[in-house]
Design a protein around this motif. Structure first.
Motif, PDB file in Angstrom:
ATOM      1  N   UNK A   1       0.810  -1.216   0.000  1.00 23.01           N
ATOM      2  CA  UNK A   1       0.000   0.000   0.000  1.00 23.01           C
ATOM      3  C   UNK A   1       0.848   1.273   0.000  1.00 23.01           C
ATOM      4  N   UNK A   2       2.058   1.167  -0.492  1.00 24.11           N
ATOM      5  CA  UNK A   2       2.944   2.330  -0.525  1.00 24.11           C
ATOM      6  C   UNK A   2       2.436   3.398  -1.481  1.00 24.11           C
ATOM      7  N   UNK A   3       1.760   2.992  -2.546  1.00 27.09           N
ATOM      8  CA  UNK A   3       1.217   3.883  -3.577  1.00 27.09           C
ATOM      9  C   UNK A   3       2.340   4.392  -4.475  1.00 27.09           C
ATOM     10  N   UNK A   4       1.961   5.000  -5.589  1.00 29.27           N
ATOM     11  CA  UNK A   4       2.949   5.579  -6.505  1.00 29.27           C
ATOM     12  C   UNK A   4       3.767   6.658  -5.801  1.00 29.27           C
ATOM     13  N   UNK A   5       3.134   7.377  -4.880  1.00 25.27           N
ATOM     14  CA  UNK A   5       3.830   8.422  -4.136  1.00 25.27           C
ATOM     15  C   UNK A   5       4.967   7.821  -3.296  1.00 25.27           C
TER      16      UNK A   5
END
Length: 275
Positions: free
Chosen positions: A199-203
């Motif tokens: 769940x780190x995300x693209x950010x």
């Protein structure tokens, strides 16, 4: 000639049952005194006491001879006396103990190296971090910023001080501590770290691309250790794995996109994702 890549583990005063190194278990027979031709790096060594294994973790440098003695009162391994240690080191290096040492299984060792290749001094610590870390803040806006951080950001930057190798080292150590010793605390910590990267995300990926360029090789080595029945849509191992694959592919970062595609292909091969 001595192969300076290899190490020795000398064990004294053992209970006469079973001995373990990494994931391999051996019946103790006769005058068994430990292991030879051991690859350098991290290892778990234990002996069976009653119905459980008592052991220790150690990082071995090339050509090192580690000597441990089993204390039957505390049921723990301890360092031997300096004179005794020096004596057994000399015997091992000279080949005089070869007949009482079991050769390290190098087929298993190749897998073990893949599972532990980011664990090395001074990063390595045999202690798992706590998920809860309180960061002092000076004002309410700083507190709000901390609360808005993702689990991944909190883990990498708060718990590991932004040290990518420390993060990857703990991810590997938590896994092998469970895999070699069935440590549920370690499995829970590994799952916490796994869900953080899922769940780190693209950010989050953009903030630590070097971490994610190494991450997929680590996860594939770990996933290869699980049976097929762990690869279902609802398994804690893979339930959110597609998020990571998608975010890496969508990141448009050279090297990260390709690793995301490799991860997606692996998940398809194991039946988690449809082609």
């Amino acid at each position: 000639m001595i192969n300076t890549k290899f190490c020795w583990i000398i064990l004294r005063d053992l209970p006469k049952k079973k001995a373990q190194i990494d994931t391999d278990v051996y019946e103790i027979e006769g005058s068994f005194r430990g292991f030879k031709q051991v690859i350098s790096g991290l290892h778990y060594v234990g002996v069976k006491v009653d119905q459980i294994y008592q052991g220790f973790w150690s990082y071995l440098e090339p050509n090192e001879v580690l000597v441990k003695v089993f204390n039957h009162t505390s049921q723990q391994f301890e360092d031997d006396e300096p004179e005794t240690t020096a004596h057994y080191q000399k015997l091992a290096l000279g080949g005089a103990m070869d007949h009482v040492l079991i050769p390290y299984e190098h087929d298993s060792g190749e897998i073990w190296e893949k599972l532990t290749n980011h664990i090395h001094p001074p990063v390595f610590s045999p202690i798992l971090r706590n998920a809860a870390v309180n960061i002092p803040v000076d004002n309410p806006s700083d507190l709000l910023m901390e609360q808005r951080k993702s689990r991944f950001e909190q883990t990498l930057f708060n718990q590991h001080g932004g040290d990518i190798e420390a993060f990857l080292s703990e991810l590997q150590f938590a896994f092998v501590r469970w895999y070699a010793h069935e440590d549920i605390e370690a499995l829970n910590r590994w799952n916490y770290l796994l869900q953080a990267v899922y769940n780190a995300s693209e950010f989050g990926i953009a903030k630590a691309p070097k971490l994610f360029s190494s991450l997929i090789d680590i996860l594939l080595a770990q996933f290869d250790c699980f049976p097929q029945d762990m690869f279902t849509p609802n398994s804690f191992v893979t339930a959110q794995a597609n998020y990571l694959a998608e975010d890496m592919i969508d990141s448009d970062i050279d090297g990260i996109v390709e690793k995301g595609q490799d991860f997606e292909a692996y998940l398809q091969k194991r039946g988690v994702l449809s082609d």
